[in-house]
Design a protein around this motif. Structure first.
Motif, PDB file in Angstrom:
ATOM      1  N   GLU A 173      40.678  35.259  40.962  1.00 30.57           N
ATOM      2  CA  GLU A 173      40.836  36.368  41.900  1.00 30.57           C
ATOM      3  C   GLU A 173      41.987  37.299  41.525  1.00 30.57           C
ATOM      4  OE1 GLU A 173      41.311  34.569  45.693  1.00 30.57           O
ATOM      5  OE2 GLU A 173      43.356  33.842  45.331  1.00 30.57           O
ATOM      6  N   ARG A 174      42.749  36.954  40.517  1.00 29.82           N
ATOM      7  CA  ARG A 174      43.740  37.891  39.997  1.00 29.82           C
ATOM      8  C   ARG A 174      43.065  39.096  39.338  1.00 29.82           C
ATOM      9  NH1 ARG A 174      49.048  37.010  38.978  1.00 29.82           N
ATOM     10  NH2 ARG A 174      49.942  35.008  39.635  1.00 29.82           N
ATOM     11  N   TYR A 175      41.825  38.913  38.910  1.00 34.25           N
ATOM     12  CA  TYR A 175      41.170  39.950  38.105  1.00 34.25           C
ATOM     13  C   TYR A 175      39.894  40.503  38.732  1.00 34.25           C
ATOM     14  CZ  TYR A 175      44.443  37.935  34.876  1.00 34.25           C
ATOM     15  OH  TYR A 175      45.612  37.479  34.316  1.00 34.25           O
ATOM     16  N   VAL A 176      39.263  39.722  39.631  1.00 37.82           N
ATOM     17  CA  VAL A 176      38.031  40.175  40.284  1.00 37.82           C
ATOM     18  C   VAL A 176      38.093  39.792  41.756  1.00 37.82           C
ATOM     19  CG1 VAL A 176      35.524  39.897  40.401  1.00 37.82           C
ATOM     20  CG2 VAL A 176      36.661  39.954  38.183  1.00 37.82           C
ATOM     21  N   LEU A 177      37.733  40.738  42.635  1.00 38.65           N
ATOM     22  CA  LEU A 177      37.729  40.462  44.061  1.00 38.65           C
ATOM     23  C   LEU A 177      36.415  39.797  44.470  1.00 38.65           C
ATOM     24  CD1 LEU A 177      39.231  43.800  45.468  1.00 38.65           C
ATOM     25  CD2 LEU A 177      40.394  41.603  45.136  1.00 38.65           C
ATOM     26  N   PHE A 178      36.525  38.697  45.191  1.00 38.39           N
ATOM     27  CA  PHE A 178      35.348  38.054  45.776  1.00 38.39           C
ATOM     28  C   PHE A 178      35.756  37.497  47.125  1.00 38.39           C
ATOM     29  CE2 PHE A 178      37.367  35.265  42.669  1.00 38.39           C
ATOM     30  CZ  PHE A 178      37.620  34.106  43.379  1.00 38.39           C
ATOM     31  N   THR A 195      40.655  25.214  44.243  1.00 43.74           N
ATOM     32  CA  THR A 195      41.530  26.258  44.766  1.00 43.74           C
ATOM     33  C   THR A 195      42.301  26.939  43.636  1.00 43.74           C
ATOM     34  OG1 THR A 195      41.793  25.074  46.859  1.00 43.74           O
ATOM     35  CG2 THR A 195      43.436  26.753  46.339  1.00 43.74           C
ATOM     36  N   ARG A 196      42.804  26.137  42.706  1.00 41.70           N
ATOM     37  CA  ARG A 196      43.543  26.706  41.566  1.00 41.70           C
ATOM     38  C   ARG A 196      42.623  27.584  40.708  1.00 41.70           C
ATOM     39  NH1 ARG A 196      47.885  23.048  40.329  1.00 41.70           N
ATOM     40  NH2 ARG A 196      49.039  22.785  42.279  1.00 41.70           N
ATOM     41  N   LEU A 197      41.388  27.129  40.515  1.00 32.25           N
ATOM     42  CA  LEU A 197      40.444  27.900  39.704  1.00 32.25           C
ATOM     43  C   LEU A 197      40.133  29.243  40.359  1.00 32.25           C
ATOM     44  CD1 LEU A 197      38.533  28.153  37.308  1.00 32.25           C
ATOM     45  CD2 LEU A 197      36.822  26.850  38.608  1.00 32.25           C
ATOM     46  N   THR A 198      39.907  29.248  41.658  1.00 30.42           N
ATOM     47  CA  THR A 198      39.605  30.512  42.340  1.00 30.42           C
ATOM     48  C   THR A 198      40.810  31.445  42.324  1.00 30.42           C
ATOM     49  OG1 THR A 198      40.165  29.531  44.496  1.00 30.42           O
ATOM     50  CG2 THR A 198      37.855  29.510  43.831  1.00 30.42           C
ATOM     51  N   LEU A 210      51.210  36.731  30.612  1.00 33.23           N
ATOM     52  CA  LEU A 210      51.998  35.538  30.889  1.00 33.23           C
ATOM     53  C   LEU A 210      51.587  34.903  32.211  1.00 33.23           C
ATOM     54  CD1 LEU A 210      55.502  36.875  29.767  1.00 33.23           C
ATOM     55  CD2 LEU A 210      53.984  35.328  28.511  1.00 33.23           C
ATOM     56  N   ALA A 211      51.340  35.744  33.231  1.00 31.52           N
ATOM     57  CA  ALA A 211      50.906  35.242  34.529  1.00 31.52           C
ATOM     58  C   ALA A 211      49.558  34.536  34.401  1.00 31.52           C
ATOM     59  CB  ALA A 211      50.814  36.382  35.539  1.00 31.52           C
ATOM     60  N   PHE A 212      48.667  35.100  33.590  1.00 34.14           N
ATOM     61  CA  PHE A 212      47.352  34.505  33.378  1.00 34.14           C
ATOM     62  C   PHE A 212      47.482  33.131  32.738  1.00 34.14           C
ATOM     63  CE2 PHE A 212      43.846  33.766  30.356  1.00 34.14           C
ATOM     64  CZ  PHE A 212      42.792  33.692  31.244  1.00 34.14           C
ATOM     65  N   HIS A 213      48.316  33.022  31.726  1.00 37.40           N
ATOM     66  CA  HIS A 213      48.490  31.741  31.048  1.00 37.40           C
ATOM     67  C   HIS A 213      49.090  30.695  31.985  1.00 37.40           C
ATOM     68  CE1 HIS A 213      47.178  32.791  27.037  1.00 37.40           C
ATOM     69  NE2 HIS A 213      47.871  33.916  27.103  1.00 37.40           N
ATOM     70  N   ARG A 214      49.977  31.112  32.880  1.00 40.95           N
ATOM     71  CA  ARG A 214      50.524  30.175  33.862  1.00 40.95           C
ATOM     72  C   ARG A 214      49.436  29.681  34.807  1.00 40.95           C
ATOM     73  NH1 ARG A 214      55.209  33.590  33.835  1.00 40.95           N
ATOM     74  NH2 ARG A 214      54.373  34.772  35.595  1.00 40.95           N
ATOM     75  N   GLU A 215      48.570  30.603  35.227  1.00 40.87           N
ATOM     76  CA  GLU A 215      47.477  30.240  36.123  1.00 40.87           C
ATOM     77  C   GLU A 215      46.528  29.239  35.455  1.00 40.87           C
ATOM     78  OE1 GLU A 215      46.792  30.741  39.174  1.00 40.87           O
ATOM     79  OE2 GLU A 215      48.208  32.299  39.772  1.00 40.87           O
ATOM     80  N   ILE A 216      46.181  29.501  34.207  1.00 45.31           N
ATOM     81  CA  ILE A 216      45.279  28.602  33.489  1.00 45.31           C
ATOM     82  C   ILE A 216      45.927  27.220  33.336  1.00 45.31           C
ATOM     83  CG2 ILE A 216      44.082  28.161  31.321  1.00 45.31           C
ATOM     84  CD1 ILE A 216      42.849  30.312  33.077  1.00 45.31           C
ATOM     85  N   TYR A 276      29.239  43.667  42.706  1.00 41.22           N
ATOM     86  CA  TYR A 276      30.182  43.629  41.602  1.00 41.22           C
ATOM     87  C   TYR A 276      29.940  44.824  40.697  1.00 41.22           C
ATOM     88  CZ  TYR A 276      31.327  38.767  42.778  1.00 41.22           C
ATOM     89  OH  TYR A 276      31.764  37.624  43.416  1.00 41.22           O
ATOM     90  N   GLY A 277      31.015  45.453  40.275  1.00 40.86           N
ATOM     91  CA  GLY A 277      30.896  46.572  39.354  1.00 40.86           C
ATOM     92  C   GLY A 277      30.766  46.104  37.915  1.00 40.86           C
ATOM     93  N   ASP A 278      30.509  47.044  37.020  1.00 40.39           N
ATOM     94  CA  ASP A 278      30.361  46.699  35.600  1.00 40.39           C
ATOM     95  C   ASP A 278      31.613  46.040  35.059  1.00 40.39           C
ATOM     96  OD1 ASP A 278      27.815  47.736  35.619  1.00 40.39           O
ATOM     97  OD2 ASP A 278      28.393  49.690  34.794  1.00 40.39           O
ATOM     98  N   ARG A 279      32.778  46.529  35.487  1.00 35.08           N
ATOM     99  CA  ARG A 279      34.038  45.936  35.015  1.00 35.08           C
ATOM    100  C   ARG A 279      34.162  44.501  35.498  1.00 35.08           C
ATOM    101  NH1 ARG A 279      38.263  44.187  37.285  1.00 35.08           N
ATOM    102  NH2 ARG A 279      40.273  44.004  36.206  1.00 35.08           N
ATOM    103  N   ASP A 280      33.844  44.275  36.777  1.00 38.28           N
ATOM    104  CA  ASP A 280      33.933  42.928  37.334  1.00 38.28           C
ATOM    105  C   ASP A 280      33.053  41.949  36.557  1.00 38.28           C
ATOM    106  OD1 ASP A 280      35.594  43.853  39.396  1.00 38.28           O
ATOM    107  OD2 ASP A 280      33.871  44.384  40.636  1.00 38.28           O
TER     108      ASP A 280
END
Length: 285
Positions: A35-40, A28-31, A8-14, A148-152
């Motif tokens: 960044e909820r799922y991958v650290l950069f 800014t919104r796109l980043t 649900l949080a992901f869909h709100r972000e999109i 970046y790791g394989d998961r990232d």
């Protein structure tokens, strides 16, 4: 279909990203969504075109709000050694691109890597590329202080279809060329036509002028077009064998070109060659 709170949080972000497509808050919104799922640690959106310096759409702010001097060096000349720029202008295509996809075999041994990449990006970089047309690519870069790791990479590649689709939708609202410090809070309202009013000729790469400038100093002999090509590939991190394969010439011919380059420019190492190119770029950028 059952959804968890993370979904649900992901869909709100999109939704927030889509809502901001025509506003200055888009990048800014796109980043924030990613960044909820991958650290950069840093990001920048650029437009690449052959023979031209990249044009800036938006960039992550510096901690103290000042202009990033190293990034200005990149825009002035060092972009010509950037494997992402080289790949995007050599064979433009839309898609998700990792450093491993584009880095030449000797990339980590170049002065560009040691003196710019490690200090500015430090660890790793990936791009989401949207091919605007045969000459232009909109590139959204995410840099990280660690690899970046394989998961990232898997997560980012999973996100690639909608990220690239959003880049395409963003294009009509984009302002190219001004840095974040220059733009301030001005809305992004220029069109692609305005962004392409002035185009450099792809037949004369910018680095050719750099080496012409280098050769003109202290009476150095000018390089041939092929020698300039070999010099740039060397500085970009291509080994002698890789250059031979790329240019479809022999290994010994590449070695001969390198010898002539060093003799004409009166240098004894790749580091000295890089120093000449770098200084010429700073003076001419």
């Amino acid at each position: 279909m059952e959804l968890e709170w993370r979904d649900l949080a992901f869909h709100r972000e999109i939704g927030a990203v889509i809502e901001a497509l025509d506003s200055a808050q888009f990048w800014t919104r796109l980043t924030r969504a990613l960044e909820r799922y991958v650290l950069f640690d840093n990001w920048v959106a650029l437009r690449f075109a052959p023979g031209e310096a990249p044009l800036v759409c938006a960039e992550s702010p510096t901690p103290d709000g000042t202009v990033d001097a190293m990034f200005q060096d990149y825009l002035a000349a060092l972009y010509q050694l950037d494997p992402f720029y080289i790949a995007a202008t050599d064979k433009p295509a839309s898609g998700f691109v990792t450093l491993a996809d584009v880095a030449p075999d000797n990339f980590s041994m170049t002065d560009y890597y040691q003196r710019y990449f490690r200090k500015n990006i430090v660890g790793d970089e990936v791009h989401f590329n949207y091919m605007i047309d045969a000459r232009h690519t909109l590139a959204f870069s995410l840099g990280a202080t660690q690899r970046y790791g394989d998961r990232d990479l898997a997560v980012l590649e999973l996100c690639a279809p909608w990220v690239i689709a959003l880049l395409r939708q963003r294009l009509p609202y984009e302002t190219f060329g001004a840095t974040q410090q220059q733009r301030g809070d001005a809305p992004a309202e220029a069109t692609m036509d305005a962004a392409t009013d002035t185009l450099a000729t792809a037949d004369t790469p910018a680095y050719a002028a750099r080496f012409e400038q280098v050769a003109s100093v202290a009476g150095r002999s000018p390089l041939t077009a092929r020698e300039v090509e070999v010099a740039m590939l060397t500085l970009s991190g291509f080994s002698t064998r890789a250059i031979a394969e790329k240019l479809t010439i022999s290994f010994e011919t590449v070695r001969a070109h390198k010898k002539h380059i060093y003799t004409k420019l009166n240098v004894n190492s790749q580091s000295e060659l890089f120093a000449l190119f770098y200084e010429a770029g700073r003076q001419g950028g």
